[in-house]
Design an enzyme around this catalytic site. Structure first.
Site, PDB file in Angstrom:
ATOM      1  N   TYR A  79     -30.369  -0.820 -10.067  1.00 25.38           N
ATOM      2  CA  TYR A  79     -29.626  -1.975 -10.569  1.00 25.38           C
ATOM      3  C   TYR A  79     -30.309  -3.311 -10.260  1.00 25.38           C
ATOM      4  O   TYR A  79     -29.743  -4.361 -10.544  1.00 25.38           O
ATOM      5  CB  TYR A  79     -28.197  -1.968  -9.996  1.00 25.38           C
ATOM      6  CG  TYR A  79     -27.326  -0.936 -10.653  1.00 25.38           C
ATOM      7  CD1 TYR A  79     -27.579   0.416 -10.473  1.00 25.38           C
ATOM      8  CD2 TYR A  79     -26.254  -1.299 -11.467  1.00 25.38           C
ATOM      9  CE1 TYR A  79     -26.801   1.383 -11.081  1.00 25.38           C
ATOM     10  CE2 TYR A  79     -25.472  -0.342 -12.075  1.00 25.38           C
ATOM     11  CZ  TYR A  79     -25.745   0.989 -11.882  1.00 25.38           C
ATOM     12  OH  TYR A  79     -24.971   1.940 -12.483  1.00 25.38           O
ATOM     13  N   LYS A 107     -30.779  12.251  -3.513  1.00 27.81           N
ATOM     14  CA  LYS A 107     -31.645  13.141  -4.299  1.00 27.81           C
ATOM     15  C   LYS A 107     -33.035  13.093  -3.661  1.00 27.81           C
ATOM     16  O   LYS A 107     -34.061  12.882  -4.338  1.00 27.81           O
ATOM     17  CB  LYS A 107     -31.680  12.680  -5.768  1.00 27.81           C
ATOM     18  CG  LYS A 107     -32.400  13.603  -6.723  1.00 27.81           C
ATOM     19  CD  LYS A 107     -31.608  14.833  -7.099  1.00 27.81           C
ATOM     20  CE  LYS A 107     -32.413  15.746  -8.009  1.00 27.81           C
ATOM     21  NZ  LYS A 107     -31.737  17.022  -8.291  1.00 27.81           N
ATOM     22  N   ASP A 165     -26.563  16.417  -7.414  1.00 29.24           N
ATOM     23  CA  ASP A 165     -26.116  17.384  -8.434  1.00 29.24           C
ATOM     24  C   ASP A 165     -25.160  18.409  -7.828  1.00 29.24           C
ATOM     25  O   ASP A 165     -24.122  18.743  -8.420  1.00 29.24           O
ATOM     26  CB  ASP A 165     -27.308  18.062  -9.147  1.00 29.24           C
ATOM     27  CG  ASP A 165     -28.473  18.378  -8.239  1.00 29.24           C
ATOM     28  OD1 ASP A 165     -28.561  17.783  -7.147  1.00 29.24           O
ATOM     29  OD2 ASP A 165     -29.306  19.222  -8.600  1.00 29.24           O
ATOM     30  N   ASP A 195     -22.039   4.987  -9.142  1.00 31.04           N
ATOM     31  CA  ASP A 195     -21.431   4.615 -10.418  1.00 31.04           C
ATOM     32  C   ASP A 195     -20.912   5.871 -11.125  1.00 31.04           C
ATOM     33  O   ASP A 195     -19.767   5.941 -11.587  1.00 31.04           O
ATOM     34  CB  ASP A 195     -22.495   3.923 -11.275  1.00 31.04           C
ATOM     35  CG  ASP A 195     -21.943   3.404 -12.583  1.00 31.04           C
ATOM     36  OD1 ASP A 195     -20.726   3.116 -12.644  1.00 31.04           O
ATOM     37  OD2 ASP A 195     -22.720   3.286 -13.551  1.00 31.04           O
TER      38      ASP A 195
END
Ligand code: ATP
Length: 338
Positions: A123, A175, A209, A233
């Site tokens: 972002y 991740k 995930d 988000d």
């Protein structure tokens, strides 16, 4: 004591849900002195910029904001105003609680909190497209920036939040197996910070995930989740889905000096102006604001009245199975608090 706060009603359904929220805050006698300002597409149309200086100056004065959803003007050059505000005022922690209000949903007894790092990652807006031959956009590039300081303050916030709110566990969501630099740093810092809370707050970590899958299969295994900006988000919409949808999910953006309260959802242009939007998310955000500003008793009265009205189901909006209007729902909640 009167609380000074900036009010931005926002775009799309913003004016309707803000009006509903103000009615309820009036009914409970919330002592707030509002400084009304504009932002978003409405501001672009009325004063020529989506984030006017007057709005920024008002927030610098009040340090406290209730904000309706903002539309990002389509076309070149405009970044998200909400993201710009988070960065301008270094509101580094985004607190998004989800709690079951409405019984009989697919999931019962959900009570989770997502803490989203709010100013870094993808972002930061370092984006470019590269021309190759005749194609002006043959290659696109977005750069994620993550800093140790940024990770640390968001993760520390999550642990402090857990301690202050009697939460048992913080899950660091990442991740790091693929994004070894940006997500790896977040995980490393998370594990370091967690050591300081040993014996007070349990910690574990999970890959994004797997986290998404686990949230759908068995959300009760989580308590507080802390994660980077974009994962946060996405997960916060998923988590809103566990408790009946976006209409019920509030959020707080917290920085050292400034706090901004808003709904998780966007401006919902598909239903704007029809008096069918659910104002609950913004009302619950206003409750978080009252608590933040030292008015927990009024916050509780509003929250109790809202939950009662939602459960009763007579005046609820259609997203949660009713056929009441935005205004009707607000009146029902107002009657219960006053
Ligand atoms: P953005 O890009 O700003 O997130 P969006 O349209 O993709 O905008 P939302 O505005 O959050 O996302 O809306 C997603 C869906 O949820 C839409 O169908 C919208 O009508 C619905 N929705 C969002 N907020 C509410 C609400 N308060 N009450 C009822 N439905 C809502």
């Amino acid at each position: 004591m009167t609380i000074a706060a900036t009010l931005i009603e926002g775009d799309g359904i913003g004016p309707e849900i803000t009006d509903a929220t103000l009615r309820i805050l009036d009914a409970v006698g919330a002592p707030i002195d509002w400084d009304e300002q504009v932002a978003g597409v409405g501001a672009l149309e009325s004063v020529g910029t989506p984030l006017p200086d007057a709005t920024i100056e008002s927030i610098r004065r009040t340090h406290l904001v209730l904000k309706g959803p903002l539309m990002t003007p389509i076309g070149s050059g405009f970044r998200s105003v909400t993201v710009a505000l988070r960065q301008e005022f270094a509101m580094y922690a985004n607190v998004r609680p989800v709690r079951t209000i409405l019984p009989g949903q697919r999931y019962e007894n959900i009570d989770l909190v997502l803490i989203r790092e709010n100013t870094e990652g993808l972002y930061v807006g370092y984006e470019t497209t590269i021309a190759v031959g005749d194609d002006p956009k043959a290659v696109a590039q977005s750069t994620a920036i993550v800093t140790r300081v940024g990770c640390e303050r968001a993760i520390r916030f999550a642990f402090d939040y857990a301690v202050a709110n009697g939460r048992k566990k913080v899950t660091i969501c990442h991740k790091a197996n693929i994004l070894k630099a940006v997500s790896g740093l977040f995980l490393d810092v998370g594990r370091e910070v967690a050591q300081e809370y040993q014996g007070r707050v349990a910690v574990d970590d999970v890959i994004i995930d797997a986290c998404a899958m686990k949230l759908v299969v068995d959300p009760w295994q989580f308590d507080v989740i802390v994660t980077t900006n974009m994962f946060g988000d996405i997960l916060s919409d998923l988590m809103a889905g566990l408790v009946g949808g976006l209409g019920l999910a509030p959020g707080a953006n917290i920085g050292e000096h400034t706090a901004l309260f808003e709904a998780v959802h966007g401006s919902a242009p598909d239903i704007a102006g029809q008096q069918v939007a659910n104002p609950s998310a913004l009302v619950l955000a206003a409750c978080m604001m009252l608590e933040h500003a030292g008015e927990p008793e009024r916050a509780k009265r509003v929250r109790d009245a809202l939950e009662h009205t939602v459960r009763e189901g007579i005046h609820t909006t259609r997203d949660v199975g009713g056929n009441g209007s935005t205004r009707e729902f607000a009146d029902a909640v107002s009657n219960r608090v006053s």
